[in-house]
Scaffold this motif. Structure first.
Motif, PDB file in Angstrom:
ATOM      1  N   GLU A 114      -0.857  60.705   2.464  1.00  5.62           N
ATOM      2  CA  GLU A 114      -1.153  59.538   3.294  1.00  5.62           C
ATOM      3  C   GLU A 114      -2.493  58.925   2.907  1.00  5.62           C
ATOM      4  OE1 GLU A 114      -0.920  60.548   7.386  1.00  5.62           O
ATOM      5  OE2 GLU A 114       1.248  60.939   7.359  1.00  5.62           O
ATOM      6  N   GLU A 115      -3.442  59.783   2.532  1.00  8.36           N
ATOM      7  CA  GLU A 115      -4.744  59.283   2.096  1.00  8.36           C
ATOM      8  C   GLU A 115      -4.600  58.523   0.777  1.00  8.36           C
ATOM      9  OE1 GLU A 115      -8.991  59.650   3.384  1.00  8.36           O
ATOM     10  OE2 GLU A 115      -6.993  59.566   4.248  1.00  8.36           O
ATOM     11  N   PHE A 116      -3.728  59.012  -0.088  1.00  8.35           N
ATOM     12  CA  PHE A 116      -3.454  58.311  -1.346  1.00  8.35           C
ATOM     13  C   PHE A 116      -2.875  56.928  -1.060  1.00  8.35           C
ATOM     14  CE2 PHE A 116      -0.662  57.104  -4.854  1.00  8.35           C
ATOM     15  CZ  PHE A 116      -1.507  57.256  -5.950  1.00  8.35           C
ATOM     16  N   ASP A 117      -1.950  56.863  -0.110  1.00  8.33           N
ATOM     17  CA  ASP A 117      -1.358  55.566   0.263  1.00  8.33           C
ATOM     18  C   ASP A 117      -2.415  54.623   0.827  1.00  8.33           C
ATOM     19  OD1 ASP A 117       1.119  56.430  -0.550  1.00  8.33           O
ATOM     20  OD2 ASP A 117       1.785  57.011   1.468  1.00  8.33           O
ATOM     21  N   ARG A 118      -3.352  55.184   1.602  1.00  8.95           N
ATOM     22  CA  ARG A 118      -4.433  54.357   2.149  1.00  8.95           C
ATOM     23  C   ARG A 118      -5.339  53.835   1.031  1.00  8.95           C
ATOM     24  NH1 ARG A 118      -4.016  57.887   6.701  1.00  8.95           N
ATOM     25  NH2 ARG A 118      -5.368  59.459   5.742  1.00  8.95           N
ATOM     26  N   ALA A 119      -5.518  54.661   0.010  1.00  9.83           N
ATOM     27  CA  ALA A 119      -6.325  54.230  -1.134  1.00  9.83           C
ATOM     28  C   ALA A 119      -5.665  53.044  -1.829  1.00  9.83           C
ATOM     29  CB  ALA A 119      -6.509  55.391  -2.110  1.00  9.83           C
ATOM     30  N   VAL A 120      -4.363  53.141  -2.030  1.00 13.52           N
ATOM     31  CA  VAL A 120      -3.620  52.045  -2.667  1.00 13.52           C
ATOM     32  C   VAL A 120      -3.732  50.782  -1.829  1.00 13.52           C
ATOM     33  CG1 VAL A 120      -1.328  51.247  -3.368  1.00 13.52           C
ATOM     34  CG2 VAL A 120      -2.028  53.603  -3.846  1.00 13.52           C
ATOM     35  N   GLU A 121      -3.561  50.915  -0.526  1.00 16.80           N
ATOM     36  CA  GLU A 121      -3.638  49.769   0.378  1.00 16.80           C
ATOM     37  C   GLU A 121      -5.040  49.153   0.379  1.00 16.80           C
ATOM     38  OE1 GLU A 121      -2.392  46.910   3.123  1.00 16.80           O
ATOM     39  OE2 GLU A 121      -1.224  48.326   1.914  1.00 16.80           O
ATOM     40  N   SER A 122      -6.061  50.009   0.358  1.00 14.74           N
ATOM     41  CA  SER A 122      -7.441  49.519   0.365  1.00 14.74           C
ATOM     42  C   SER A 122      -7.750  48.698  -0.880  1.00 14.74           C
ATOM     43  CB  SER A 122      -8.416  50.699   0.465  1.00 14.74           C
ATOM     44  OG  SER A 122      -8.263  51.381   1.686  1.00 14.74           O
ATOM     45  N   ILE A 123      -7.252  49.177  -2.021  1.00 17.66           N
ATOM     46  CA  ILE A 123      -7.467  48.448  -3.276  1.00 17.66           C
ATOM     47  C   ILE A 123      -6.698  47.128  -3.258  1.00 17.66           C
ATOM     48  CG2 ILE A 123      -7.095  48.493  -5.774  1.00 17.66           C
ATOM     49  CD1 ILE A 123      -7.504  51.537  -5.644  1.00 17.66           C
ATOM     50  N   GLY A 141     -14.678  55.930 -14.423  1.00 14.03           N
ATOM     51  CA  GLY A 141     -14.948  54.661 -13.770  1.00 14.03           C
ATOM     52  C   GLY A 141     -14.642  53.475 -14.666  1.00 14.03           C
ATOM     53  N   GLN A 142     -14.971  53.602 -15.946  1.00 15.54           N
ATOM     54  CA  GLN A 142     -14.671  52.538 -16.904  1.00 15.54           C
ATOM     55  C   GLN A 142     -13.167  52.337 -17.044  1.00 15.54           C
ATOM     56  OE1 GLN A 142     -16.347  50.374 -18.762  1.00 15.54           O
ATOM     57  NE2 GLN A 142     -18.479  50.987 -18.578  1.00 15.54           N
ATOM     58  N   LEU A 143     -12.421  53.434 -17.056  1.00 18.15           N
ATOM     59  CA  LEU A 143     -10.963  53.338 -17.146  1.00 18.15           C
ATOM     60  C   LEU A 143     -10.394  52.618 -15.930  1.00 18.15           C
ATOM     61  CD1 LEU A 143      -8.257  54.102 -18.500  1.00 18.15           C
ATOM     62  CD2 LEU A 143      -8.334  56.245 -17.176  1.00 18.15           C
ATOM     63  N   LEU A 144     -10.857  52.991 -14.748  1.00 16.93           N
ATOM     64  CA  LEU A 144     -10.392  52.346 -13.519  1.00 16.93           C
ATOM     65  C   LEU A 144     -10.734  50.857 -13.531  1.00 16.93           C
ATOM     66  CD1 LEU A 144      -9.131  52.528 -10.715  1.00 16.93           C
ATOM     67  CD2 LEU A 144     -11.363  53.248  -9.834  1.00 16.93           C
ATOM     68  N   PHE A 145     -11.943  50.536 -13.978  1.00 17.11           N
ATOM     69  CA  PHE A 145     -12.363  49.138 -14.088  1.00 17.11           C
ATOM     70  C   PHE A 145     -11.427  48.358 -15.020  1.00 17.11           C
ATOM     71  CE2 PHE A 145     -14.733  46.129 -16.789  1.00 17.11           C
ATOM     72  CZ  PHE A 145     -15.117  45.193 -15.846  1.00 17.11           C
ATOM     73  N   PHE A 146     -11.145  48.938 -16.183  1.00 19.28           N
ATOM     74  CA  PHE A 146     -10.284  48.280 -17.165  1.00 19.28           C
ATOM     75  C   PHE A 146      -8.886  48.036 -16.609  1.00 19.28           C
ATOM     76  CE2 PHE A 146      -6.959  48.960 -20.361  1.00 19.28           C
ATOM     77  CZ  PHE A 146      -7.207  47.889 -21.223  1.00 19.28           C
ATOM     78  N   ARG A 147      -8.316  49.050 -15.972  1.00 17.91           N
ATOM     79  CA  ARG A 147      -6.944  48.923 -15.488  1.00 17.91           C
ATOM     80  C   ARG A 147      -6.844  47.961 -14.305  1.00 17.91           C
ATOM     81  NH1 ARG A 147      -4.327  51.726 -18.928  1.00 17.91           N
ATOM     82  NH2 ARG A 147      -4.498  53.972 -19.314  1.00 17.91           N
ATOM     83  N   LEU A 148      -7.810  47.974 -13.405  1.00 15.92           N
ATOM     84  CA  LEU A 148      -7.790  47.042 -12.273  1.00 15.92           C
ATOM     85  C   LEU A 148      -7.997  45.611 -12.745  1.00 15.92           C
ATOM     86  CD1 LEU A 148      -9.826  48.998  -9.565  1.00 15.92           C
ATOM     87  CD2 LEU A 148      -7.370  48.543  -9.575  1.00 15.92           C
ATOM     88  N   ARG A 149      -8.882  45.423 -13.679  1.00 11.05           N
ATOM     89  CA  ARG A 149      -9.094  44.071 -14.208  1.00 11.05           C
ATOM     90  C   ARG A 149      -7.838  43.551 -14.892  1.00 11.05           C
ATOM     91  NH1 ARG A 149     -13.578  43.214 -18.784  1.00 11.05           N
ATOM     92  NH2 ARG A 149     -11.988  44.426 -19.895  1.00 11.05           N
ATOM     93  N   ARG A 150      -7.129  44.444 -15.587  1.00  9.84           N
ATOM     94  CA  ARG A 150      -5.893  44.053 -16.258  1.00  9.84           C
ATOM     95  C   ARG A 150      -4.854  43.577 -15.240  1.00  9.84           C
ATOM     96  NH1 ARG A 150      -3.207  45.507 -20.959  1.00  9.84           N
ATOM     97  NH2 ARG A 150      -5.225  45.297 -21.951  1.00  9.84           N
ATOM     98  N   ILE A 247      -2.983  53.235 -10.316  1.00  5.86           N
ATOM     99  CA  ILE A 247      -2.591  51.990 -10.971  1.00  5.86           C
ATOM    100  C   ILE A 247      -1.071  51.797 -10.923  1.00  5.86           C
ATOM    101  CG2 ILE A 247      -2.545  50.746 -13.168  1.00  5.86           C
ATOM    102  CD1 ILE A 247      -5.278  50.834 -11.738  1.00  5.86           C
ATOM    103  N   LEU A 248      -0.335  52.860 -11.168  1.00  7.03           N
ATOM    104  CA  LEU A 248       1.130  52.765 -11.121  1.00  7.03           C
ATOM    105  C   LEU A 248       1.614  52.460  -9.711  1.00  7.03           C
ATOM    106  CD1 LEU A 248       2.046  55.743 -13.479  1.00  7.03           C
ATOM    107  CD2 LEU A 248       2.403  53.308 -13.918  1.00  7.03           C
ATOM    108  N   ALA A 249       0.999  53.122  -8.721  1.00  6.40           N
ATOM    109  CA  ALA A 249       1.384  52.862  -7.330  1.00  6.40           C
ATOM    110  C   ALA A 249       1.032  51.431  -6.928  1.00  6.40           C
ATOM    111  CB  ALA A 249       0.686  53.858  -6.404  1.00  6.40           C
ATOM    112  N   LEU A 250      -0.121  50.937  -7.397  1.00  7.99           N
ATOM    113  CA  LEU A 250      -0.514  49.557  -7.132  1.00  7.99           C
ATOM    114  C   LEU A 250       0.481  48.573  -7.742  1.00  7.99           C
ATOM    115  CD1 LEU A 250      -4.382  49.591  -7.705  1.00  7.99           C
ATOM    116  CD2 LEU A 250      -3.221  48.750  -5.651  1.00  7.99           C
ATOM    117  N   SER A 251       0.875  48.853  -8.992  1.00  9.10           N
ATOM    118  CA  SER A 251       1.819  47.970  -9.681  1.00  9.10           C
ATOM    119  C   SER A 251       3.142  47.891  -8.940  1.00  9.10           C
ATOM    120  CB  SER A 251       2.040  48.469 -11.113  1.00  9.10           C
ATOM    121  OG  SER A 251       0.832  48.452 -11.847  1.00  9.10           O
ATOM    122  N   GLU A 252       3.587  49.033  -8.442  1.00  8.67           N
ATOM    123  CA  GLU A 252       4.837  49.057  -7.686  1.00  8.67           C
ATOM    124  C   GLU A 252       4.697  48.265  -6.393  1.00  8.67           C
ATOM    125  OE1 GLU A 252       7.993  52.481  -6.751  1.00  8.67           O
ATOM    126  OE2 GLU A 252       6.106  52.741  -5.660  1.00  8.67           O
TER     127      GLU A 252
END
Length: 278
Positions: A114-123, A141-150, A247-252
């Protein structure tokens, strides 16, 4: 003193004094040496080193070395690395991958879905996203930055330290999200970010290795990551896997919108004949 001498009545030979002096003054180097390498370095026999270890109260060379590692495990990355090598009787690739699997399994076992789902929702709902990652976490952190920007998010990196940390978050408000990496302890900069959230109103997402922490050292959303014992060399493999999972959960969750944003990037690259990683 890094050596605890259990036999206080010992009479040292010249070789004993040479061994003791090297261990005390070149501890990091000693921790990465086998008994044969130490013997060669000090020009004494392996038997002399084993005898020294027994004379000061240890079973053998390995027992003495482990004692030094335990005593100094909290005083630097080199000692943590040496502790991991000693635990596994030297580096073994199969053993290292087995350790990664153990990290994955323990993380999955203790990560709150559930915390993971909240993280996805927060982003997904944040107007702007700020990422603070320093030292070994900087690459994650750089990887997360790159993937979110993409994926088209408005994301920026907060400098790792100094007054620039405050400058990086001072304009964040209740519509924004700050992601930071804390694991076993929160850095001074991390504490500032968490504290400032109280007045600024932005939400925080923390990568952590702790189950329990004071209110001032927890984020609004906390993602558990197990990276090994406190005195071991810590792996970032699970953190990277968790980032990619987000990132995959966000994309979905974004559905066709994520594909549209990706296609927009690809078209721009194609227009200018540029290529890059996926």
């Amino acid at each position: 003193m890094v050596l605890t001498v259990k036999n206080t009545e010992i009479r040292y030979t010249k070789s004993d004094l040479k061994i003791r002096e090297f261990i005390e003054n070149s501890t990091e180097e000693f921790l990465f040496m086998s008994i044969g390498q130490l013997a060669q370095r000090l020009q004494v026999s392996e038997a002399t080193i084993s005898r020294f270890a027994r004379h000061i109260g240890y079973r053998d060379f390995k027992d003495m070395k482990n004692a030094v590692i335990r005593k100094k495990a909290d005083q630097g990355a080199a000692r943590k690395l040496a502790g991991t090598l000693m635990k596994n009787q030297g580096f073994d690739l199969a053993g290292w991958f087995a350790f990664q699997q153990e990290c994955m399994e323990k993380t999955l076992e203790n990560l709150d879905a559930e915390e993971f789902d909240r993280a996805v929702e927060s982003i997904c709902t944040a107007r702007r996203i700020y990422i603070h990652a320093k030292n070994a976490s900087a690459a994650t952190g750089q990887l997360l930055f790159f993937r979110l920007r993409r994926l088209g998010f408005d994301v920026s990196l907060i400098p790792s330290g100094g007054t620039e940390v405050v400058e990086g978050i001072v304009h964040a408000d209740e519509k924004d999200l700050v992601i930071l990496f804390g694991y076993s302890k929160i850095s001074a900069e991390g504490k500032i970010i968490l504290d400032y959230a109280r007045s600024a109103g932005y939400r925080t997402l923390l990568f952590t290795s702790r189950f329990h922490a004071s209110a001032g050292e927890r984020g609004d959303v906390n993602l558990y990551v197990w990276r090994g014992e406190e005195d071991e060399f810590h792996s970032n493999a699970v953190s990277v896997a968790l980032v990619d999972g987000l990132i995959l959960a966000l994309s979905e969750k974004m559905g066709s919108e994520s594909a549209e944003r990706m296609i927009k990037v690809q078209k721009a690259k194609k227009r200018y004949s540029l290529r890059g990683p996926l």
